[in-house]
Design a protein around this motif. Structure first.
Motif, PDB file in Angstrom:
ATOM      1  N   UNK A 223      61.890 -15.644  40.734  1.00 41.50           N
ATOM      2  CA  UNK A 223      62.084 -15.415  42.160  1.00 41.50           C
ATOM      3  C   UNK A 223      60.773 -15.191  42.895  1.00 41.50           C
ATOM      4  N   UNK A 224      59.653 -15.476  42.232  1.00 43.38           N
ATOM      5  CA  UNK A 224      58.346 -15.426  42.872  1.00 43.38           C
ATOM      6  C   UNK A 224      57.947 -16.842  43.247  1.00 43.38           C
ATOM      7  N   UNK A 225      57.604 -17.051  44.531  1.00 46.71           N
ATOM      8  CA  UNK A 225      57.247 -18.378  44.994  1.00 46.71           C
ATOM      9  C   UNK A 225      55.934 -18.827  44.364  1.00 46.71           C
ATOM     10  N   UNK A 226      55.940 -20.012  43.760  1.00 39.97           N
ATOM     11  CA  UNK A 226      54.764 -20.542  43.080  1.00 39.97           C
ATOM     12  C   UNK A 226      54.297 -21.870  43.675  1.00 39.97           C
ATOM     13  N   UNK A 227      54.877 -22.252  44.826  1.00 42.37           N
ATOM     14  CA  UNK A 227      54.499 -23.508  45.457  1.00 42.37           C
ATOM     15  C   UNK A 227      54.892 -23.448  46.922  1.00 42.37           C
ATOM     16  N   UNK A 228      54.371 -24.392  47.694  1.00 42.48           N
ATOM     17  CA  UNK A 228      54.727 -24.526  49.102  1.00 42.48           C
ATOM     18  C   UNK A 228      55.303 -25.919  49.328  1.00 42.48           C
ATOM     19  N   UNK A 246      60.009 -36.729  53.959  1.00 43.81           N
ATOM     20  CA  UNK A 246      58.831 -36.800  53.101  1.00 43.81           C
ATOM     21  C   UNK A 246      57.855 -35.663  53.401  1.00 43.81           C
ATOM     22  N   UNK A 247      57.138 -35.215  52.395  1.00 46.37           N
ATOM     23  CA  UNK A 247      56.211 -34.111  52.569  1.00 46.37           C
ATOM     24  C   UNK A 247      55.358 -33.914  51.334  1.00 46.37           C
ATOM     25  N   UNK A 248      54.837 -32.692  51.165  1.00 41.66           N
ATOM     26  CA  UNK A 248      53.948 -32.363  50.050  1.00 41.66           C
ATOM     27  C   UNK A 248      54.408 -31.083  49.375  1.00 41.66           C
ATOM     28  N   UNK A 249      54.513 -31.133  48.064  1.00 43.39           N
ATOM     29  CA  UNK A 249      54.828 -29.971  47.238  1.00 43.39           C
ATOM     30  C   UNK A 249      53.526 -29.543  46.571  1.00 43.39           C
ATOM     31  N   UNK A 250      53.044 -28.335  46.917  1.00 46.39           N
ATOM     32  CA  UNK A 250      51.736 -27.881  46.436  1.00 46.39           C
ATOM     33  C   UNK A 250      51.901 -26.639  45.582  1.00 46.39           C
ATOM     34  N   UNK A 251      51.543 -26.741  44.322  1.00 38.34           N
ATOM     35  CA  UNK A 251      51.631 -25.598  43.421  1.00 38.34           C
ATOM     36  C   UNK A 251      50.503 -24.619  43.710  1.00 38.34           C
ATOM     37  N   UNK A 252      50.765 -23.348  43.476  1.00 34.41           N
ATOM     38  CA  UNK A 252      49.782 -22.300  43.666  1.00 34.41           C
ATOM     39  C   UNK A 252      49.575 -21.573  42.339  1.00 34.41           C
ATOM     40  N   UNK A 253      48.672 -20.605  42.327  1.00 32.34           N
ATOM     41  CA  UNK A 253      48.438 -19.786  41.140  1.00 32.34           C
ATOM     42  C   UNK A 253      49.191 -18.477  41.322  1.00 32.34           C
ATOM     43  N   UNK A 254      50.275 -18.335  40.624  1.00 35.58           N
ATOM     44  CA  UNK A 254      51.136 -17.167  40.775  1.00 35.58           C
ATOM     45  C   UNK A 254      50.684 -16.023  39.891  1.00 35.58           C
ATOM     46  N   UNK A 255      50.947 -14.804  40.365  1.00 31.16           N
ATOM     47  CA  UNK A 255      50.671 -13.630  39.545  1.00 31.16           C
ATOM     48  C   UNK A 255      51.509 -13.627  38.284  1.00 31.16           C
ATOM     49  N   UNK A 256      52.609 -14.386  38.290  1.00 39.89           N
ATOM     50  CA  UNK A 256      53.466 -14.436  37.109  1.00 39.89           C
ATOM     51  C   UNK A 256      52.993 -15.459  36.082  1.00 39.89           C
ATOM     52  N   UNK A 257      51.984 -16.247  36.446  1.00 37.64           N
ATOM     53  CA  UNK A 257      51.536 -17.313  35.551  1.00 37.64           C
ATOM     54  C   UNK A 257      50.214 -16.936  34.899  1.00 37.64           C
ATOM     55  N   UNK A 258      50.017 -17.263  33.632  1.00 38.26           N
ATOM     56  CA  UNK A 258      48.710 -17.043  32.999  1.00 38.26           C
ATOM     57  C   UNK A 258      47.623 -17.784  33.766  1.00 38.26           C
ATOM     58  N   UNK A 259      46.439 -17.162  33.828  1.00 35.45           N
ATOM     59  CA  UNK A 259      45.322 -17.746  34.566  1.00 35.45           C
ATOM     60  C   UNK A 259      44.307 -18.382  33.633  1.00 35.45           C
ATOM     61  N   UNK A 260      44.679 -18.523  32.385  1.00 37.66           N
ATOM     62  CA  UNK A 260      43.833 -19.166  31.388  1.00 37.66           C
ATOM     63  C   UNK A 260      44.714 -19.631  30.244  1.00 37.66           C
TER      64      UNK A 260
END
Length: 332
Positions: A223-228, A246-260
């Motif tokens: 339930x944490x947004x990870x994209x726009x 039509x549009x753009x789906x852009x992934x982000x770096x979520x606090x719930x996702x590993x950063x490495x």
């Protein structure tokens, strides 16, 4: 999908209905998801329905191939149903029949269109239901074929309701002699028309209905947004991005996702922890300030009343440092 990456979302438009004698409907446009690191996902536009045809040498009566095939037109000659091409996205359309001049139903995601009978045009192929948006909704019903007598076929094979999957009805006596359009954001096929001399009611007499536009829905767990991009909602378990254009789906770096990446990855609810029990590679996907613990291998004991081996070196950026040294943070 990769983090911090823009993906192109294409939502196909519905095909245009035939508007002149012997004119078939046009195919719908493809919908797709494309971008770096993924295999492009393409849903093929539905095939246009055939038109009335009184010329044995003309091919305008045949349904067109598509994600689901268009139904064949009728007249002095039967039109064949269009194939589902490529396979695996829908079903074929039905042929038209000359006995009562009835167009065949267009194929749907869940079944082929049906052939018309003496009292109606062919019913459109059934739609399929999917609950990806949080509710079970039907999509991609075939359009009903037009008919000279009785009624046109029902879109999606049913008279009313959401189970039609957006498929448009063929011409109906109580609502005009034009084919009804497929619903927007459904991928439903448009209904076939019939050019009676009676006055039309709300549409241009004889015209085929337009196909419904497509839709693209992307869902991921949590339930944490990870994209726009798109209309963003949640069903309490997943995040859902709905694109009606039509549009753009852009992934982000979520606090719930590993950063490495690298090592055995766990979390204590506050930190991500990468543990290496063997040699490997630690690869950050952004700039990080990290804590570390680095322990060297212990020395071996000596033979025959030998001495004990020394412990491996102990280095850490947090807590007490081995040998009285000072802790140092590393910036990656």
């Amino acid at each position: 999908m990769l983090p911090s990456t823009a993906y192109t979302i294409t939502v196909g438009s519905g095909g245009s209905g035939g508007t002149t004698f012997d004119t078939p409907g046009s195919n719908g446009s493809n919908s797709s998801i494309s971008g770096t690191g993924i295999t492009t996902v393409t849903s093929t536009g539905g095939g246009g329905g055939g038109g009335v045809d009184n010329d044995s040498s003309s091919g305008s009566r045949d349904g067109r191939a598509g994600g689901s095939g268009g139904g064949g037109g009728s007249g002095a000659y039967n039109g064949s149903g269009g194939a589902a091409d490529p396979s695996g996205q829908g079903y074929g359309g039905a042929a038209g029949v000359t006995t009562n001049e009835a167009g065949g139903g267009g194929g749907g995601a869940g079944g082929a269109g049906s052939v018309g009978i003496s009292t109606r045009g062919g019913e459109g192929g059934v739609a399929l239901a999917v609950a990806i948006s949080g509710s079970s909704l039907y999509y991609a019903g075939g359009g009903g074929g037009g008919a000279q007598t009785g009624r046109g076929g029902y879109g999606g094979g049913v008279a009313t309701g959401q189970q039609k999957g957006g498929g448009g009805n063929g011409n109906l006596p109580d609502s005009g002699y034009y084919g009804h359009s497929g619903s927007e954001s459904s991928g439903g096929g448009g209904g076939g028309g019939y050019g009676s001399t009676a006055a039309s009611q709300g549409g241009t007499e004889g015209d085929g209905g337009s196909g419904g536009s497509g839709i693209v829905i992307i869902r991921y767990s949590g339930t944490v947004q990870k994209a726009t991009g798109g209309e963003i909602t949640t069903d309490g378990t997943n995040m859902i991005h709905t694109f009606r254009s039509s549009g753009t789906f852009t992934t982000t770096l979520s606090a719930e996702s590993p950063k490495a990446t690298g090592g055995y990855i766990t979390t204590d609810g506050t930190y991500w922890i990468h543990t290496f029990n063997t040699s490997g590679t630690f690869t950050p996907n952004q700039s990080l300030t990290v804590d570390y613990l680095v322990i060297a291998g212990g020395g071996a004991g000596g033979h025959d009343i030998g001495g004990g081996g020394g412990a491996g070196g102990y280095l850490t950026s947090t807590g007490t440092q081995g040998g009285g040294g000072s802790a140092v943070h590393h910036y990656l």
